[in-house]
Design an enzyme around this catalytic site. Structure first.
Site, PDB file in Angstrom:
ATOM      1  N   GLY A  11       0.852  -1.197   0.000  1.00 24.67           N
ATOM      2  CA  GLY A  11       0.000   0.000   0.000  1.00 24.67           C
ATOM      3  C   GLY A  11       0.882   1.240   0.000  1.00 24.67           C
ATOM      4  N   ARG A  72       1.037  -5.137  -4.996  1.00 22.00           N
ATOM      5  CA  ARG A  72       1.275  -6.284  -4.113  1.00 22.00           C
ATOM      6  C   ARG A  72       1.461  -7.495  -5.025  1.00 22.00           C
ATOM      7  NH1 ARG A  72      -2.828  -3.589  -0.758  1.00 22.00           N
ATOM      8  NH2 ARG A  72      -1.802  -2.914   1.154  1.00 22.00           N
ATOM      9  N   ASP A 103       5.482  -4.969   5.886  1.00 18.15           N
ATOM     10  CA  ASP A 103       6.054  -6.265   6.266  1.00 18.15           C
ATOM     11  C   ASP A 103       6.117  -7.279   5.116  1.00 18.15           C
ATOM     12  OD1 ASP A 103       3.321  -6.435   6.311  1.00 18.15           O
ATOM     13  OD2 ASP A 103       3.169  -7.179   8.366  1.00 18.15           O
ATOM     14  N   THR A 125       4.621   2.595   5.336  1.00 22.47           N
ATOM     15  CA  THR A 125       3.218   2.160   5.480  1.00 22.47           C
ATOM     16  C   THR A 125       2.517   3.083   6.474  1.00 22.47           C
ATOM     17  OG1 THR A 125       1.758   0.461   6.412  1.00 22.47           O
ATOM     18  CG2 THR A 125       4.038   0.358   7.110  1.00 22.47           C
ATOM     19  N   ASP A 127       0.308   2.174   8.418  1.00 22.36           N
ATOM     20  CA  ASP A 127      -0.212   1.376   9.534  1.00 22.36           C
ATOM     21  C   ASP A 127       0.629   1.445  10.814  1.00 22.36           C
ATOM     22  OD1 ASP A 127      -2.266   0.536   7.860  1.00 22.36           O
ATOM     23  OD2 ASP A 127      -1.167  -1.242   7.190  1.00 22.36           O
ATOM     24  N   ASP A 129       2.878  -0.566  11.679  1.00 25.91           N
ATOM     25  CA  ASP A 129       2.775  -1.923  12.239  1.00 25.91           C
ATOM     26  C   ASP A 129       4.077  -2.717  12.139  1.00 25.91           C
ATOM     27  OD1 ASP A 129       2.762  -2.142   9.499  1.00 25.91           O
ATOM     28  OD2 ASP A 129       1.104  -3.568   9.394  1.00 25.91           O
ATOM     29  N   ARG A 162     -25.888  13.363  17.515  1.00 22.78           N
ATOM     30  CA  ARG A 162     -25.809  11.977  17.070  1.00 22.78           C
ATOM     31  C   ARG A 162     -24.613  11.255  17.686  1.00 22.78           C
ATOM     32  NH1 ARG A 162     -26.685  13.006  10.604  1.00 22.78           N
ATOM     33  NH2 ARG A 162     -28.944  12.681  10.558  1.00 22.78           N
ATOM     34  N   MET A 169      -8.192   3.091   9.208  1.00 27.77           N
ATOM     35  CA  MET A 169      -7.309   2.033   8.681  1.00 27.77           C
ATOM     36  C   MET A 169      -6.233   1.631   9.694  1.00 27.77           C
ATOM     37  SD  MET A 169      -6.536   2.730   4.674  1.00 27.77           S
ATOM     38  CE  MET A 169      -7.672   2.178   3.404  1.00 27.77           C
ATOM     39  N   GLY A 170      -5.432   0.671   9.316  1.00 30.71           N
ATOM     40  CA  GLY A 170      -4.337   0.224  10.184  1.00 30.71           C
ATOM     41  C   GLY A 170      -4.100  -1.273  10.112  1.00 30.71           C
ATOM     42  N   ARG A 171      -4.877  -1.925   9.289  1.00 30.12           N
ATOM     43  CA  ARG A 171      -4.852  -3.383   9.187  1.00 30.12           C
ATOM     44  C   ARG A 171      -5.031  -4.001  10.574  1.00 30.12           C
ATOM     45  NH1 ARG A 171      -0.790  -6.517   5.640  1.00 30.12           N
ATOM     46  NH2 ARG A 171       0.549  -4.805   6.245  1.00 30.12           N
ATOM     47  N   HIS A 215     -23.659  14.120  22.210  1.00 33.19           N
ATOM     48  CA  HIS A 215     -23.099  13.509  20.998  1.00 33.19           C
ATOM     49  C   HIS A 215     -21.855  12.691  21.335  1.00 33.19           C
ATOM     50  CE1 HIS A 215     -20.145  16.785  20.908  1.00 33.19           C
ATOM     51  NE2 HIS A 215     -19.442  15.991  20.120  1.00 33.19           N
TER      52      HIS A 215
HETATM   53  O1  F6P Z   1      -1.379  -1.273   4.596  1.00 32.38           O
HETATM   54  C1  F6P Z   1      -2.001  -0.080   4.257  1.00 32.38           C
HETATM   55  C2  F6P Z   1      -3.479  -0.253   4.112  1.00 32.38           C
HETATM   56  O2  F6P Z   1      -4.049   0.987   3.755  1.00 32.38           O
HETATM   57  C3  F6P Z   1      -4.184  -0.825   5.329  1.00 32.38           C
HETATM   58  O3  F6P Z   1      -4.411   0.147   6.317  1.00 32.38           O
HETATM   59  C4  F6P Z   1      -5.439  -1.392   4.716  1.00 32.38           C
HETATM   60  O4  F6P Z   1      -5.950  -2.457   5.486  1.00 32.38           O
HETATM   61  C5  F6P Z   1      -4.974  -1.885   3.378  1.00 32.38           C
HETATM   62  O5  F6P Z   1      -3.772  -1.187   3.080  1.00 32.38           O
HETATM   63  C6  F6P Z   1      -5.950  -1.664   2.260  1.00 32.38           C
HETATM   64  O6  F6P Z   1      -5.460  -2.264   1.124  1.00 32.38           O
HETATM   65  P1  F6P Z   1      -6.007  -1.987  -0.339  1.00 32.38           P
HETATM   66  O7  F6P Z   1      -5.528  -0.631  -0.764  1.00 32.38           O
HETATM   67  O8  F6P Z   1      -5.401  -3.074  -1.152  1.00 32.38           O
HETATM   68  O9  F6P Z   1      -7.483  -2.022  -0.258  1.00 32.38           O
END
Ligand code: F6P
Length: 318
Positions: A11, A72, A103, A125, A127, A129, A162, A169-171, A215
């Site tokens: 990504g 990828r 990774d 990345t 993430d 991570d 509300r 995101m962040g996997r 809220h």
């Molecule tokens: O690793 C970066 C990331 O944006 C993650 O946060 C997310 O889960 C994933 O890539 C999304 O992947 P794609 O762009 O293939 O949908």
């Protein structure tokens, strides 16, 4: 060492271009030629390479995305596919590579190093991570994007009394959610490192509602549950109108922050230094603001440290 390659993989992340620029200019200044490899490991296998001169990386420092393209390529785990890549690199006289990615990209870099092509991994990345490094390139920019989105979401959420469930995101890493949660004062946050406890979320909302709060913003790390379903459940159980917002790929874009540009520049230049010293199968990390390098397998095996203090502080202050 006379000729190296550089690629971005997985990504994309803001700051990847800044890292490619640093790799290119650091190498050229030390008399090393640089080839930009297009579209990650896919371009590596296809021989999709382009010689980079200093001007090729002009006006890239501030640009989001990656001008080299990214992809990828799970097939790269196959040794036969890697053999093709090694052959292509030989044909072009490319001796070593800087691999900028997450990774999955690190594994490819390590495997190639074991086949005689020295690779240095640079963490790119959003993430955050990769356990060996305190920060990955792109995390800070994505964090600022999330903060900006939640601030805007709060305006409309509070105007309509509300509840908003905002998916971040962040996997499988809760850092983006945790840090943005603290930075925006969310009412609750749900991260993979802690898990989702629906009853606790409902009871916290009920308690706050009883005290007059009108809220709520709940930060939810992606891949934990369906955010729209969660929003429906919260609405049904609390009687508070609830919406789900998935910030999505906007988080991956934009001009990198100063922090990411500096991190990327430092890491890119350091990676070239490591290659010229004959290192391979290593990755660049930052710990205590010092650049260090680790064996890639060891870096991937390190337990990721969850920022529990940040998580707890967010909960405490909300
Ligand atoms: O690793 C970066 C990331 O944006 C993650 O946060 C997310 O889960 C994933 O890539 C999304 O992947 P794609 O762009 O293939 O949908």
């Amino acid at each position: 060492i006379k000729r190296i390659g550089v690629l971005t993989s997985g990504g994309d992340a803001p700051g990847m271009n800044a890292a490619v620029r640093a790799v290119t200019r650091q190498a050229l200044q030390h008399g090393i030629e640089v080839y930009g490899i297009k579209n990650g490991f896919a371009g590596l296998v296809e021989g999709n390479y382009k010689k980079l001169e200093s001007y090729d990386v002009s006006e890239k420092l501030n640009r989001g995305g990656t001008f080299l393209g990214s992809a990828r390529l799970p097939e790269f785990a196959d040794i036969e596919v890697r053999k093709i890549a090694v052959q292509k690199l030989k044909e072009h006289g490319i001796e070593a590579i800087v691999v900028i990615g997450g990774d999955g990209s690190y594994m490819g870099a390590k495997k190639l190093s074991e086949m005689g092509v020295n690779c240095i991994g640079v963490p790119g990345t959003i993430d955050n991570d990769i356990a060996s490094t305190e920060y990955t390139i792109g995390f800070d920019t994505a964090l600022n994007t999330v903060v900006d989105s939640i601030d805007k979401l709060r305006d409309t959420t509070s105007s309509h009394y509300r509840c908003s469930v905002v998916e971040i995101m962040g996997r499988h890493c809760g850092d983006l959610t945790t840090y943005s949660g603290l930075a925006t004062g969310v009412e609750d946050l749900i991260v993979p490192e802690i898990g989702l406890d629906l009853e606790l979320i409902i009871s916290r909302i009920e308690r706050a509602k009883a005290k007059g709060k009108r809220h709520f913003i709940i930060a939810l790390a992606e891949l934990m549950t369906d955010s729209h379903e969660l929003a429906k459940t919260i609405q049904k159980r609390t009687g508070i109108e609830t919406r789900a917002t998935i910030i999505g790929h906007v988080q991956r874009g934009g001009s990198p922050t100063a922090f990411d540009r500096i991190l990327a520049s430092r890491m890119g230049a350091y990676a070239v230094q490591l290659l010229s010293e004959g290192y391979g199968g290593r990755c660049v990390s930052i710990r205590g603001n010092e650049l260090v390098h680790d064996d890639i397998y060891e870096a991937l095996d390190m337990p990721r440290e969850f920022k529990e203090d940040v998580y707890n502080l967010c909960k405490k202050l909300s």
